[in-house]
Enzyme design. Structure first.
Site, mmCIF file in Angstrom:
data_model
loop_
_atom_site.group_PDB
_atom_site.id
_atom_site.type_symbol
_atom_site.label_atom_id
_atom_site.label_comp_id
_atom_site.label_asym_id
_atom_site.label_seq_id
_atom_site.Cartn_x
_atom_site.Cartn_y
_atom_site.Cartn_z
ATOM 1 N N GLU A 1 0.809 -1.214 0.000
ATOM 2 C CA GLU A 1 0.000 0.000 0.000
ATOM 3 C C GLU A 1 0.842 1.264 0.000
ATOM 4 O O GLU A 1 0.550 2.212 -0.727
ATOM 5 C CB GLU A 1 -0.967 0.016 1.190
ATOM 6 N N HIS B 1 -10.547 -4.887 10.790
ATOM 7 C CA HIS B 1 -11.196 -4.768 9.482
ATOM 8 C C HIS B 1 -12.514 -4.008 9.556
ATOM 9 O O HIS B 1 -13.358 -4.165 8.693
ATOM 10 C CB HIS B 1 -11.460 -6.157 8.892
#
Ligand SMILES: Cc1ncc(C[n+]2csc(CCOP(=O)(O)OP(=O)(O)O)c2C)c(N)n1
Ligand SMILES: [Mg+2]
Lengths: 333, 327
Positions: B60, B129
């Site tokens: 990322e 998450h």
């Protein structure tokens, strides 16, 4: 490996396989929620390495595909399943879920959901071991695609620089979710990427537990003897999808079939039969016995356990306030 | 008007912009061959090929920085971060590079890129998450933050974000990709700034954004039918900058405000809107504004605890009743 050990590990691997398959079923029945990542196909990796290490003594950390690693370290399958059921009796008291199994008594330092997150944590655990002077090692199990996080390289450098007692095990199952390794990574064989850090690195078949065991022994010896980190790459395959919402459109059924011919459990089973230490009937009985254990104990425990209480929603966010008062108020004696 | 899903709206915006300008590209994990975790880039790989629809490694920080670098030379990357939880790894590049480069270079360099990410709590995805992180993004100078509450906005905001010369962060929601709604057949550019009056009312203003707009609408319905309270619903689709004028206009009319957010307080849209109300129209208030937000806990996995941690329309109703001394 000794025959007795092989027979024991076969039992364990059958448990690991059936446990995961039972999770699959429980997920379909909506007993388990969230993300669920299963391990079938890769059992020889965790088992082979941990047979060479000391489960419950050495520290283990991994990603979200963590049930089997926890159980291998000594976590009670009942508590792991109860965690998946979100129960108060679960290994993380129902707060963590499938991706966050923890059992620190067994030195299983947890499953983490962010890809690459455990790399530096493993090195940090190794640093603590080094400071405290113990003979434990830290073992970090992660996938192939995790090596594309920058923190992988940062961690390798520090681990080598400070000679930390950490073993990096790369379970190379050729995919990161739906992206095959050729499409995500310039180098397929991950151990080659480690060369630049002056860390010994090795690769072997991850389906044959005896092969894994032999390579892992060398790795573990190296690390435990104070020579610093080691990187072991195991070539393997996951039989199921990445998680439950995966129809496996990115790979062919032929490829899957090829890998199923190299099922780690069957490889060990057939070898034991050949060596005269097992019969097919005994193996089938073992499977049945395992299923009965899972049903009668593991599932039963999970079904019957209580949910966490809503009043306890804030529990575990911080340390118990009472124990912290001297510092919270600045009135330390 | 086409009645399409949120993900289809996003896909269409990508497709139109990529067809128009060869320098519009998209990148992210599993967005190409696999078509995207939420299908937002479905079919684009087949149409535009691997050079423009880039399946990235799980890097990322790396690919976000790479996209930003490309934008320095005029490329318009739409960078998908699979889940907002993973955006932490990309924030250094987003904040230190994209958001600041125009300023640091005295206007010589700009980073006209778009970051898209799915935020919010879905179902039992656990602590790592389920984050809502709009509070982090909306506090960064040089970064625009928008958050679509329906397919029309999802389409129009992405179109405008791609055309904009500023870096724009688009905060989507995991639970909304299959939501259906009307989207204009012709090209439509949704403003990146401002707010929308989604339902007009006279007694209280309910401020929401993204998923909480839907809680507010449902609450307004109940308040009207069961309690005779007329609630105005304002959709704050732009979180940075927040629409000061719109907030002032509505509160000056209704004299009461409730702000609903899925993010946990303290720090967030609720506190910011209340600060704006204080600054813009404090003396118009008939009661102290109230915020409705998640509990300050890492998201629990257990279903019951999870529900207990996240607010919904009922909490909005309760907050309003309290404002009126009815609860
Ligand atoms: C930082 C971050 N980015 C993306 C994801 C989404 N994601 C979860 S698992 C995964 C693939 C990981 O593949 P690999 O490391 O090979 O492990 P495997 O699942 O194959 O065991 C991705 C992209 C994530 N969890 N964290
Ligand atoms: Mg993998």
């Amino acid at each position: 490996m000794k025959i007795e050990d092989k027979k024991r590990v076969l039992r364990e691997m059958v448990l690991h396989r059936r446990f995961e398959e039972r999770c699959y079923q429980a997920y379909i029945e909506r007993k388990i929620g969230g993300f669920l990542h299963l391990y079938p196909g890769q059992e020889a990796c965790c088992n082979g390495v941990m047979e060479a290490a000391r489960p419950g003594h050495d520290y283990v950390i991994t990603g979200y595909r963590d049930h089997v690693h926890a159980i291998k370290c000594g976590a009670d399958p009942k508590e792991v399943m109860a965690e998946l059921y979100g129960k108060e009796t679960g290994s993380s008291k129902g707060r963590g879920g499938s991706m966050h199994i923890f059992d620190t008594d067994k030195r299983f330092m947890g499953g983490y959901a962010l890809v690459g997150g455990p790399f530096p944590l493993a090195a940090g655990i190794a640093k603590a071991i080094q400071l405290k002077g113990g003979d434990e090692i830290a073992i970090c199990f992660l996938g192939d695609a995790a090596n594309n996080q920058g923190v992988f390289h940062e961690t390798l450098n520090m681990a080598a620089l400070w000679k930390l007692p950490v073993l990096f095990v790369c379970e190379n199952n050729l995919y990161g979710i739906g992206t095959s390794i050729e499409r995500s990574t310039a180098v397929i064989h991950q151990h080659k990427r480690v060369a630049g850090y002056n860390i010994p690195a090795d690769e072997c078949d991850g389906q044959d537990i005896e092969v894994v065991y032999e390579h892992a022994r060398k790795a573990v010896d190296h690390v435990r003897s104070g020579n610093g980190p080691y990187f072991l790459e195991l070539m393997t395959y996951r039989y199921r999808g990445h998680s439950m919402s995966d129809s496996r459109g990115y790979r062919s059924r032929e490829e899957e079939e090829l890998w199923k011919q190299r099922d780690p459990i069957f490889i060990l089973r057939d070898r034991l039969i050949k060596e005269g230490a097992l019969t097919m009937e005994a193996f089938e009985a073992l499977e049945k016995e395992t299923d009965a254990y899972i049903e009668n104990e593991v599932i039963k425990f999970s079904e019957e356990s209580p949910e966490p209480r809503v009043e306890d929603r804030e529990k575990y966010v911080f340390a118990d306030r009472e124990t912290q008062l001297p510092w919270l108020t600045g009135k330390a004696a | 008007m086409a009645n399409i899903m949120y993900w289809e709206a996003i896909q269409r915006a990508h497709d139109e912009e990529m067809a128009r300008d060869p320098l519009v590209i998209c990148m992210g994990e599993d967005i190409g061959v696999a078509g995207g975790t939420y299908k937002a880039t479905k079919g684009l790989y087949e149409k535009y090929g691997p050079h423009r629809v880039m399946d990235t490694p799980i890097s990322e920080g790396g690919f976000t920085g790479l996209g930003i670098g490309a934008s320095f030379l005029g490329v318009r990357p739409v960078i998908e971060i699979m889940s907002v939880n993973f955006a932490w790894l990309a924030m250094d590049q987003m904040f230190n590079s994209a958001a600041k480069v125009r300023y640091m270079s005295g206007g010589q360099l700009t980073a006209p890129c778009v970051f898209r990410s799915a935020g919010g709590a879905a179902h039992q995805l656990g602590a790592q998450h389920s984050a809502r992180m709009e509070k982090v993004f909306m506090g960064i100078a040089g970064l625009r933050v928008v958050t679509p509450s329906n397919p029309r906005q999802a389409y129009g905001l992405l179109k405008s974000a791609i055309r904009s010369d500023d870096p724009v962060f688009i905060n989507e929601h995991e639970l909304m990709y299959n939501m259906k709604g009307e989207v204009p057949d012709g090209e439509y550019f949704h403003p990146l700034e401002g707010s929308e009056v989604t339902r007009s009312g006279t007694d209280v203003t309910l401020f929401g954004y993204n998923i909480s707009v839907h809680w507010c609408l449902k609450a307004a319905e109940i308040l009207d039918k069961q309690y005779g309270i007329s609630a105005e619903v304002i959709d704050l689709y732009s979180l940075s900058p927040l629409d000061r004028a719109g907030i002032k206009r509505s509160v000056s009319k209704t004299h009461r405000a409730v702000i609903a957010e899925e993010d946990e307080a303290p720090v967030g849209v609720g506190s910011e809107v209340i600060a704006i109300i204080n600054e813009e129209c404090f003396f118009e208030l008939d009661a102290a504004p109230v915020r409705v937000h998640s509990a300050l806990v890492p998201q629990p996995y257990n279903h019951t605890l999870e529900k207990a941690a996240i607010p919904d329309h009922e909490d909005v109703v309760k907050a309003v009743l309290k404002l009126f001394g009815k609860a």
